[in-house]
Scaffold this motif. Sequence first.
Motif, PDB file in Angstrom:
ATOM      1  N   PHE A  66       0.831  -1.207   0.000  1.00 15.44           N
ATOM      2  CA  PHE A  66       0.000   0.000   0.000  1.00 15.44           C
ATOM      3  C   PHE A  66       0.868   1.260   0.000  1.00 15.44           C
ATOM      4  O   PHE A  66       0.641   2.204  -0.774  1.00 15.44           O
ATOM      5  N   LEU A  67       1.894   1.278   0.854  1.00 13.63           N
ATOM      6  CA  LEU A  67       2.794   2.435   0.929  1.00 13.63           C
ATOM      7  C   LEU A  67       3.611   2.596  -0.342  1.00 13.63           C
ATOM      8  O   LEU A  67       3.789   3.722  -0.848  1.00 13.63           O
ATOM      9  N   THR A  73       2.809   6.163  -7.254  1.00 12.34           N
ATOM     10  CA  THR A  73       1.722   6.526  -8.177  1.00 12.34           C
ATOM     11  C   THR A  73       0.914   7.743  -7.755  1.00 12.34           C
ATOM     12  O   THR A  73       0.253   8.360  -8.587  1.00 12.34           O
ATOM     13  N   GLY A  74       0.911   8.106  -6.465  1.00 19.34           N
ATOM     14  CA  GLY A  74       0.131   9.255  -6.030  1.00 19.34           C
ATOM     15  C   GLY A  74      -1.311   8.893  -5.687  1.00 19.34           C
ATOM     16  O   GLY A  74      -1.657   7.726  -5.506  1.00 19.34           O
ATOM     17  N   TYR A  75      -2.182   9.902  -5.630  1.00 14.24           N
ATOM     18  CA  TYR A  75      -3.541   9.731  -5.116  1.00 14.24           C
ATOM     19  C   TYR A  75      -4.450   8.900  -6.014  1.00 14.24           C
ATOM     20  O   TYR A  75      -5.217   8.069  -5.541  1.00 14.24           O
ATOM     21  N   ARG A  76      -4.384   9.125  -7.305  1.00 17.39           N
ATOM     22  CA  ARG A  76      -5.427   8.649  -8.217  1.00 17.39           C
ATOM     23  C   ARG A  76      -5.684   7.153  -8.081  1.00 17.39           C
ATOM     24  O   ARG A  76      -6.810   6.713  -7.837  1.00 17.39           O
ATOM     25  N   TYR A  77      -4.648   6.347  -8.233  1.00 19.73           N
ATOM     26  CA  TYR A  77      -4.829   4.892  -8.191  1.00 19.73           C
ATOM     27  C   TYR A  77      -4.787   4.366  -6.755  1.00 19.73           C
ATOM     28  O   TYR A  77      -5.345   3.301  -6.469  1.00 19.73           O
ATOM     29  N   THR A  78      -4.117   5.088  -5.865  1.00 22.64           N
ATOM     30  CA  THR A  78      -4.040   4.641  -4.476  1.00 22.64           C
ATOM     31  C   THR A  78      -5.421   4.600  -3.825  1.00 22.64           C
ATOM     32  O   THR A  78      -5.681   3.770  -2.959  1.00 22.64           O
ATOM     33  N   PHE A  79      -6.325   5.482  -4.253  1.00 35.60           N
ATOM     34  CA  PHE A  79      -7.681   5.483  -3.700  1.00 35.60           C
ATOM     35  C   PHE A  79      -8.366   4.139  -3.953  1.00 35.60           C
ATOM     36  O   PHE A  79      -9.043   3.593  -3.070  1.00 35.60           O
ATOM     37  N   ILE A 107      -3.225   7.164   6.089  1.00 35.15           N
ATOM     38  CA  ILE A 107      -2.153   6.910   5.120  1.00 35.15           C
ATOM     39  C   ILE A 107      -2.545   7.445   3.746  1.00 35.15           C
ATOM     40  O   ILE A 107      -1.736   8.056   3.047  1.00 35.15           O
ATOM     41  N   LEU A 108      -3.801   7.216   3.345  1.00 33.90           N
ATOM     42  CA  LEU A 108      -4.277   7.674   2.036  1.00 33.90           C
ATOM     43  C   LEU A 108      -4.130   9.176   1.867  1.00 33.90           C
ATOM     44  O   LEU A 108      -3.785   9.661   0.785  1.00 33.90           O
ATOM     45  N   PHE A 109      -4.379   9.940   2.918  1.00 34.36           N
ATOM     46  CA  PHE A 109      -4.334  11.396   2.818  1.00 34.36           C
ATOM     47  C   PHE A 109      -2.919  11.963   3.000  1.00 34.36           C
ATOM     48  O   PHE A 109      -2.629  13.058   2.512  1.00 34.36           O
ATOM     49  N   VAL A 110      -2.040  11.221   3.658  1.00 30.45           N
ATOM     50  CA  VAL A 110      -0.709  11.756   3.976  1.00 30.45           C
ATOM     51  C   VAL A 110       0.371  11.292   3.005  1.00 30.45           C
ATOM     52  O   VAL A 110       1.085  12.105   2.413  1.00 30.45           O
ATOM     53  N   VAL A 111       0.504   9.977   2.810  1.00 30.12           N
ATOM     54  CA  VAL A 111       1.639   9.436   2.054  1.00 30.12           C
ATOM     55  C   VAL A 111       1.661   9.880   0.588  1.00 30.12           C
ATOM     56  O   VAL A 111       2.722  10.272   0.081  1.00 30.12           O
TER      57      VAL A 111
END
Length: 412
Positions: A66-67, A73-79, A107-111
């Motif tokens: 996940f990290l 990749t950033g936010y888009r696909y991590t969501f 983690i989603l909002f910070v990393v």
Amino acid sequence: MIESLLINFFFLLLPVLIFLIFFEYRSFTYNKFIIFLLTAISMILCMEFPIQLEIGYIVDLRYIPFLIFALYTGYRYTFFLYITLNVTRFFIGNEGFWQSLLFSTIILFVVPLLHQWFIRQFPKRRILCAIIVAVSTMIFYLTSLIAFFPELNGEYWTMAIHTLITHALVMAVITILIEKINANREARELLFQSEKIDLVSNMAASVAHEIRNPLTVTNGFLQLLRQSQTITKDEQKYIEFSLIELKRAEGIVSDFLAFSRPQCANMVYSNLQAETEYVKNIMTPYANMHKVQMQLSFRNNLTLQYDKNQIQQCFINLFKNAIEAMRETGGTLSVDVIEDVKAVIVKINDTGIGMGKEEIAQLGRPYYSTKKEGTGLGMMMVYSTISKLNGKIKVESEKGKGTTFIINIPAA
């Protein structure tokens, strides 16, 4: 516990192995959906087969993929990976779902905020950064667990130490493998690029001189014919067009000859200051014509060994392309020359039309140009010159926001 740990480690290695075997040499290798799918499978397997510690606690390595995915990749696909993680955790059941949801949300909002900075770092720094993020995340997680412990006994500290060491080591191994894959890809592309440049160089050496002689003769006769008093205005126009096209042909031949020249005729030891200032001065009138301001910042004391004429021509091509990218609306061309650890970094930034990822990937290839009238030979000459200095070129660009060329040349 050791057996469960090795199984989890295998689950994390599985996407890397599948990627190397089935996707590395294919055109869609770096499709983010494929990487997302492999990461999700790895994460789900880690959750389905957790590590049972001897002291009675259960942990897993779900947050490592996940990290890594969030950093690269950033936010888009991590969501979407975040949704996958929590849906899987919900169906697994047992206690701790809400804690997992809250922790993964943080983690989603910070990393992913680190993504842009992370990608710009050198490989060794990315590896170190990934380890620090993994350890910091686990420290935060373990700290949040304190509320559920009546007292911090030896069992808690044993679990905490095992968790931190495991996440640090596994994160280090996985990111090293990822960086190695990226390095192999870049080396392979450089090899292909070098082979193409060598091919063009061999053609240039054998053909260019033979073409230039008849072009010069033809140009001379057309100049004489233009001075004739008996030709009509239409014939005069045709001669002018012919001379323009001959001049363009001579320019293409000159570009070809740049590839066949070895870097030895004008070798110097210098820090690039004289060359960048010279090119800035001769390109300033051209920039003014297109309402472009030029800014030069020089902070380098390291010395390079290079062919003076070729490095000047390299900068001329880059400056000219940057100016022409801003000719519709004007803008600013910024040139920064700085020293890094045993290397000189040249950053050339414009505020022009920018390029897409596909256009960036084609740069430096024979006969590819983003300009309608371009031949691509000027950019090939740039890549050839920097390659001879064992340097690397990185391009960052976005449509409508401009382009930055980052040239890294090892110091002599």
